[in-house]
Every structure is written in structure tokens, then in C-alpha cells.
Design a protein around this motif. Structure first.
Motif, PDB file in Angstrom:
ATOM      1  N   GLN A   1      88.366 -56.872 -19.202  1.00  0.00           N
ATOM      2  CA  GLN A   1      88.040 -55.695 -17.702  1.00  0.00           C
ATOM      3  C   GLN A   1      89.004 -56.712 -16.939  1.00  0.00           C
ATOM      4  O   GLN A   1      89.857 -57.878 -17.181  1.00  0.00           O
ATOM      5  N   LEU A   2      89.035 -55.215 -15.200  1.00  0.00           N
ATOM      6  CA  LEU A   2      89.914 -55.191 -14.745  1.00  0.00           C
ATOM      7  C   LEU A   2      88.859 -55.144 -14.064  1.00  0.00           C
ATOM      8  O   LEU A   2      88.841 -53.954 -13.271  1.00  0.00           O
ATOM      9  N   VAL A   3      89.559 -55.603 -12.413  1.00  0.00           N
ATOM     10  CA  VAL A   3      88.125 -55.595 -11.360  1.00  0.00           C
ATOM     11  C   VAL A   3      89.121 -55.736 -10.217  1.00  0.00           C
ATOM     12  O   VAL A   3      89.849 -56.933  -9.537  1.00  0.00           O
ATOM     13  N   GLU A   4      89.640 -55.074  -9.543  1.00  0.00           N
ATOM     14  CA  GLU A   4      90.327 -54.897  -8.473  1.00  0.00           C
ATOM     15  C   GLU A   4      89.259 -54.896  -7.343  1.00  0.00           C
ATOM     16  O   GLU A   4      88.451 -55.223  -6.763  1.00  0.00           O
ATOM     17  N   SER A   5      90.133 -55.634  -5.900  1.00  0.00           N
ATOM     18  CA  SER A   5      89.619 -55.558  -4.640  1.00  0.00           C
ATOM     19  C   SER A   5      90.501 -55.802  -3.711  1.00  0.00           C
ATOM     20  O   SER A   5      91.773 -56.682  -3.918  1.00  0.00           O
ATOM     21  N   GLY A   6      90.098 -56.452  -2.787  1.00  0.00           N
ATOM     22  CA  GLY A   6      91.088 -56.033  -1.239  1.00  0.00           C
ATOM     23  C   GLY A   6      91.351 -55.548  -0.384  1.00  0.00           C
ATOM     24  O   GLY A   6      92.502 -54.990   0.698  1.00  0.00           O
ATOM     25  N   GLY A   7      90.596 -53.817  -1.056  1.00  0.00           N
ATOM     26  CA  GLY A   7      90.989 -52.508  -0.521  1.00  0.00           C
ATOM     27  C   GLY A   7      90.949 -52.241   1.716  1.00  0.00           C
ATOM     28  O   GLY A   7      89.715 -53.447   1.172  1.00  0.00           O
TER      29      GLY A   7
ATOM     30  N   TRP B   1     100.708 -51.758 -11.114  1.00  0.00           N
ATOM     31  CA  TRP B   1      99.530 -51.549 -10.032  1.00  0.00           C
ATOM     32  C   TRP B   1      99.789 -49.507  -9.307  1.00  0.00           C
ATOM     33  O   TRP B   1     100.848 -49.437  -9.234  1.00  0.00           O
ATOM     34  N   VAL B   2      98.887 -49.348  -9.273  1.00  0.00           N
ATOM     35  CA  VAL B   2      98.508 -47.517  -9.244  1.00  0.00           C
ATOM     36  C   VAL B   2      98.217 -46.924  -8.663  1.00  0.00           C
ATOM     37  O   VAL B   2      96.878 -47.584  -8.695  1.00  0.00           O
ATOM     38  N   ARG B   3      98.853 -46.248  -7.275  1.00  0.00           N
ATOM     39  CA  ARG B   3      97.906 -45.858  -6.537  1.00  0.00           C
ATOM     40  C   ARG B   3      97.578 -43.868  -7.227  1.00  0.00           C
ATOM     41  O   ARG B   3      98.547 -43.379  -7.485  1.00  0.00           O
ATOM     42  N   GLN B   4      96.897 -43.172  -6.683  1.00  0.00           N
ATOM     43  CA  GLN B   4      96.524 -42.330  -6.546  1.00  0.00           C
ATOM     44  C   GLN B   4      96.118 -42.092  -5.228  1.00  0.00           C
ATOM     45  O   GLN B   4      94.520 -42.025  -4.442  1.00  0.00           O
TER      46      GLN B   4
ATOM     47  N   ASP C   1     100.971 -45.076   2.495  1.00  0.00           N
ATOM     48  CA  ASP C   1      99.977 -45.437   1.526  1.00  0.00           C
ATOM     49  C   ASP C   1      99.167 -45.454   1.314  1.00  0.00           C
ATOM     50  O   ASP C   1      97.958 -46.231   0.243  1.00  0.00           O
ATOM     51  N   THR C   2      98.246 -44.972   2.142  1.00  0.00           N
ATOM     52  CA  THR C   2      96.483 -44.628   1.648  1.00  0.00           C
ATOM     53  C   THR C   2      96.226 -43.611  -0.068  1.00  0.00           C
ATOM     54  O   THR C   2      96.680 -42.461  -0.510  1.00  0.00           O
ATOM     55  N   ALA C   3      95.622 -44.452  -0.459  1.00  0.00           N
ATOM     56  CA  ALA C   3      95.434 -44.053  -1.817  1.00  0.00           C
ATOM     57  C   ALA C   3      94.102 -44.816  -2.818  1.00  0.00           C
ATOM     58  O   ALA C   3      93.362 -46.283  -1.894  1.00  0.00           O
ATOM     59  N   VAL C   4      93.995 -44.288  -3.128  1.00  0.00           N
ATOM     60  CA  VAL C   4      92.983 -45.765  -4.209  1.00  0.00           C
ATOM     61  C   VAL C   4      94.094 -45.901  -5.045  1.00  0.00           C
ATOM     62  O   VAL C   4      94.766 -45.760  -5.806  1.00  0.00           O
ATOM     63  N   TYR C   5      94.179 -47.777  -5.289  1.00  0.00           N
ATOM     64  CA  TYR C   5      94.643 -48.394  -6.149  1.00  0.00           C
ATOM     65  C   TYR C   5      94.077 -49.043  -7.349  1.00  0.00           C
ATOM     66  O   TYR C   5      92.917 -49.132  -7.274  1.00  0.00           O
ATOM     67  N   TYR C   6      94.667 -48.926  -8.630  1.00  0.00           N
ATOM     68  CA  TYR C   6      94.172 -49.290  -9.525  1.00  0.00           C
ATOM     69  C   TYR C   6      95.304 -50.848  -9.961  1.00  0.00           C
ATOM     70  O   TYR C   6      95.981 -50.376 -10.600  1.00  0.00           O
TER      71      TYR C   6
ATOM     72  N   GLY D   1      89.130 -49.210  -9.098  1.00  0.00           N
ATOM     73  CA  GLY D   1      89.757 -48.874  -8.290  1.00  0.00           C
ATOM     74  C   GLY D   1      89.668 -49.544  -6.339  1.00  0.00           C
ATOM     75  O   GLY D   1      88.119 -50.378  -6.385  1.00  0.00           O
ATOM     76  N   THR D   2      90.642 -49.880  -5.823  1.00  0.00           N
ATOM     77  CA  THR D   2      89.973 -50.202  -4.268  1.00  0.00           C
ATOM     78  C   THR D   2      90.771 -49.567  -3.347  1.00  0.00           C
ATOM     79  O   THR D   2      92.297 -48.918  -3.775  1.00  0.00           O
ATOM     80  N   GLN D   3      90.079 -48.801  -2.442  1.00  0.00           N
ATOM     81  CA  GLN D   3      90.633 -48.109  -1.170  1.00  0.00           C
ATOM     82  C   GLN D   3      91.484 -48.577  -0.392  1.00  0.00           C
ATOM     83  O   GLN D   3      90.976 -49.357   0.278  1.00  0.00           O
ATOM     84  N   VAL D   4      92.368 -48.250  -0.328  1.00  0.00           N
ATOM     85  CA  VAL D   4      93.948 -48.631   1.142  1.00  0.00           C
ATOM     86  C   VAL D   4      93.380 -47.570   1.980  1.00  0.00           C
ATOM     87  O   VAL D   4      94.354 -46.076   1.782  1.00  0.00           O
ATOM     88  N   THR D   5      93.085 -47.255   2.881  1.00  0.00           N
ATOM     89  CA  THR D   5      93.431 -46.149   4.165  1.00  0.00           C
ATOM     90  C   THR D   5      93.904 -47.549   5.076  1.00  0.00           C
ATOM     91  O   THR D   5      93.535 -48.019   5.644  1.00  0.00           O
ATOM     92  N   VAL D   6      95.391 -46.123   5.829  1.00  0.00           N
ATOM     93  CA  VAL D   6      96.352 -46.665   6.754  1.00  0.00           C
ATOM     94  C   VAL D   6      96.393 -45.357   7.690  1.00  0.00           C
ATOM     95  O   VAL D   6      96.785 -44.533   8.240  1.00  0.00           O
TER      96      VAL D   6
END
Length: 125
Positions: free
Chosen positions: A3-9, A36-39, A90-95, A118-123
Motif C-alpha cells: 500500500q501507499l499512504v499519503e499525508s501532509g496536505g 507524485w501525481v496531482r489532480q 498547485d491546488t489539487a489532490v496529490y497522489y 490522496g491528500t488535499q493541498v489547497t493554496v
């Protein structure tokens, strides 16, 4: 378990910094191409950075060159993304994602053989 588990958004102001982390388990981190992929809202996924298999180098998409840096720590089984001088675009969900080869920048998530939740980054100000 593989598995992959993201954090930090988080929510951050323009010009700020964030560090995303991906905890990996169940496989050899050096045996895959790691991305690192973002949507962004209303858009398809695009990779912003990758670490080539076997420590073969790192690559960045043009929008993030000079601002983002990817780190692969095989001892800790983590893949981090340091993001500086963040912009509203840069606002996106990062995977965090893995693949067995180089993938086109706008490949759909299904082309990767594993990705996290995924982890949400909002700028935003």
C-alpha cells in the motif's frame, strides 16, 4: 500489505511551503518508478515529479520545476515531495503512485499499478 499512504496536505497561503509524505509498504521502493501525481478540480491527473527505478534520477513537470523536490528514502520506505513557493494553481489532490515504467505526464491513474488515497493541498489567501 502492499500500500501507499499519503499525508501532509493542508491549506497554505500563496508563497508558502508544504512537505507531502508517502508511506510505502509491502514492496521494494527502488524496484519501481515512483510518482507524485496531482489532480486539480475539473481536470485530469498529471504527474508532477517522479523518481526513476533503481535510483536512476528524478524528473519534474515544467509547472513545478525549481519549486518542488522529490525524495526517496529506501531505508524508511517513504517518498516525500517538498513543495515551495506554492501557487493557487498547485491546488489539487496529490497522489503517490507507482508504475513499472515511465508514463506519459497525463496518464490516468488506472495506468499506474498502485496509488494511494490522496491528500488535499489547497493554496489560497
Amino acid at each position: 500489505q502492499v500500500q501507499l499512504v499519503e499525508s501532509g496536505g493542508d491549506l497554505v497561503q500563496p508563497g508558502g511551503s508544504l512537505r507531502l509524505s508517502c508511506a510505502t509498504s509491502g514492496f521494494d521502493l527502488n524496484s519501481y518508478w515512483m510518482y507524485w501525481v496531482r489532480q486539480a478540480p475539473g481536470k485530469g491527473p498529471e504527474w508532477v515529479s517522479l523518481a526513476a527505478v533503481g535510483g536512476g534520477g528524478t524528473y519534474y513537470g515544467d509547472p513545478v520545476k525549481g519549486r518542488f523536490k522529490i525524495f526517496r528514502d529506501v531505508a524508511k520506505n517513504t517518498l516525500d515531495l517538498q513543495m515551495n513557493v506554492l501557487r493557487p494553481e498547485d491546488t489539487a489532490v496529490y497522489y503517490c503512485a507507482r508504475a513499472r515504467s515511465w508514463l506519459a505526464k497525463k496518464s490516468p491513474l488506472q495506468d499506474y499499478d498502485l496509488w494511494g488515497q490522496g491528500t488535499q493541498v489547497t493554496v489560497s489567501a
